[in-house]
Enzyme design. Structure first.
Site: not given
Ligand code: DOR
Length: 433
Positions: A63, A65, A180, A233, A306, A324-325
């Site tokens: 990602h 961003r 996903h 994932h 990821d 999340f992430g």
């Molecule tokens: O933990 C995650 N973050 N899982 C995802 O599928 C998306 C990602 C995010 O874009 O932050």
């Protein structure tokens, strides 16, 4: 002619079945020769005795961003993080702002990567408009604009009819849908793995079944209608088993897991550690074992990061509201070496194959090998050096990692992209963040 010789390193290139001490000659940005001993005059020499010389790593799941969330990451910082982690090619997910659901955004990413990126960037376009799961995006036009795959990652495609259509188009285009897998209704409001720990912590859980139902559905769809399916994932034992059974039946499906799913259990969220909050969530010990088994027996084809940067304002808050992430580009290779190779779960070649050749082939990228004639994307790693994960030293703009302070083996010393040194002696060549 610019010439570089990398001398006496342990060259591991699964594409050529090489795992031996060799010299590599790079001329004008391309691999010119691999042999036991190469002597050429006027070359810059890198002494790689005791070091691993690998094809630049390929990440199918980053990602970046960009556009729209430059407080988390940009193409400039994300590609620097990639280079520091040994990745020379990264595929970036479409859940940007605006999402990469149109040729304009796909082209923006490509153009910005060409001017500001320090590694190769391949955009993944959204499957559906606005990532809403309702209407297909213009997949053909996005492909023409430069997308290498399609994914609504971050969100599931709940409508099976839409997923069917997407798979049918993917068959036509020969480009995968990266799924996903999450049954959103079952997962709703969940923030960690559902089980005894979530109950004890008083947090709403995401059941393993939320992932497994969709893995099963998508495998069933691909069996029925064909198409090119890659599952992102995967995190649970039964997901691994579903993919294993599908492959045994000859159904065409590939999948990836990420370092956190073979390294950490749900216990990492104890103390309400938001840096361990990720989707899918960290699971149980039994799941971690199954992920390792899946890696070993080949059920899990690819290791992806990821890499999901989030600014501190979205992490230094109560667990339920945190994003999340976790970032992953700068820890993935040391985690693989420490947790999979040094423990003999995978051989070095098997591990490198899942980080180079297999992801490159899956997306038909001309990458992931040190074959003569290939662009010289090379990473040189000292596998004996123990590093301590220090987020403040990350090139990534974000520091959300649950691995802070962890001692790991493997330091990336040099990263070469198209014959150009991007990392030298462990440092970015131009370190202007
Ligand atoms: O933990 C995650 N973050 N899982 C995802 O599928 C998306 C990602 C995010 O874009 O932050």
């Amino acid at each position: 002619m610019a010439k570089i010789i990398i001398k006496n390193g342990l060259v591991v290139d699964p594409a050529q079945k090489i795992s031996a001490i060799m010299d590599i000659l790079i001329v004008d940005g391309k691999i010119a020769k691999i042999a036991k001993t190469i002597r050429v005059s006027g070359a810059k020499i890198i002494n790689a005795i005791g070091l691993l010389v690998l094809p630049g790593l390929v990440d199918l799941h980053t990602h970046l961003r960009d556009p729209g969330q430059s407080e988390k990451e940009t193409i400039a910082t994300g590609t620097k993080a990639a280079a520091k982690g040994g990745f020379t090619s990264i595929c970036c997910m479409a859940n940007t702002n605006p999402p990469a659901d149109s040729p304009a955004v796909v082209r923006y990413i490509k153009d910005k990567a060409a001017s500001q990126g320090v590694v190769n960037v391949y955009p993944i376009a959204a499957v559906t408009k606005g990532l809403r799961g309702e209407l297909l995006a213009e997949m053909g036009l996005n492909l023409q604009a430069g997308a290498v795959a399609f994914s609504d990652d971050g969100r599931p495609i709940m409508d099976a009819r839409i997923m069917r259509l997407a798979l049918e188009y993917s068959r036509q285009f020969g480009v995968p849908i990266i799924a996903h897998c999450e049954e959103a209704n079952l997962a709703k409001d969940g923030v960690m793995n559902e089980g005894a720990l979530s109950t004890a912590m008083g947090l709403p859980g995401i059941p393993a079944l939320a992932e497994e139902l969709m893995v099963a559905r998508d495998i069933r769809l691909v069996k029925e209608y064909g198409g090119s399916l890659h599952i992102a994932h995967i995190s649970t034992a039964r997901s691994v088993d579903l993919v294993r059974q599908a492959k045994k039946q000859g159904i065409s499906v590939t999948c990836e897991t990420c370092p956190h799913y073979f390294t950490l259990t749900e216990a990492a969220v104890n103390n309400y550690n938001t840096n361990a909050k990720v989707n899918p969530p960290l699971r149980t010990e039994a799941d971690v074992k199954a992920i390792k088994r899946g890696l070993k027996d080949g059920t899990i084809d690819i290791i992806a990061t990821d890499h999901a940067p989030h600014n501190i304002e979205l992490k230094d808050i109560e667990f339920n509201s945190a994003a999340f992430g976790m970032v992953g580009l700068e820890t993935a290779l040391p985690l693989v070496l420490t947790e999979l190779v040094n423990t003999k779960i995978l051989s070095l070649s098997q591990a490198i194959e899942k980080l180079t050749l297999v992801p490159a082939r899956r997306l038909k990228l001309d990458k992931g090998t040190l074959m003569v004639g290939a662009e010289a994307d090379v990473v040189i790693v000292d596998p004996r050096v123990q590093i301590k994960v220090e987020p403040s030293e990350f090139a990534s703009k974000s520091h959300n990692t649950p691995f802070a302070g962890r001692a790991l083996y493997g330091k990336v010393l040099f990263t070469v992209v198209g014959g150009k040194f991007v990392v030298t002696n462990g440092q970015l060549v131009s370190n202007d963040k």
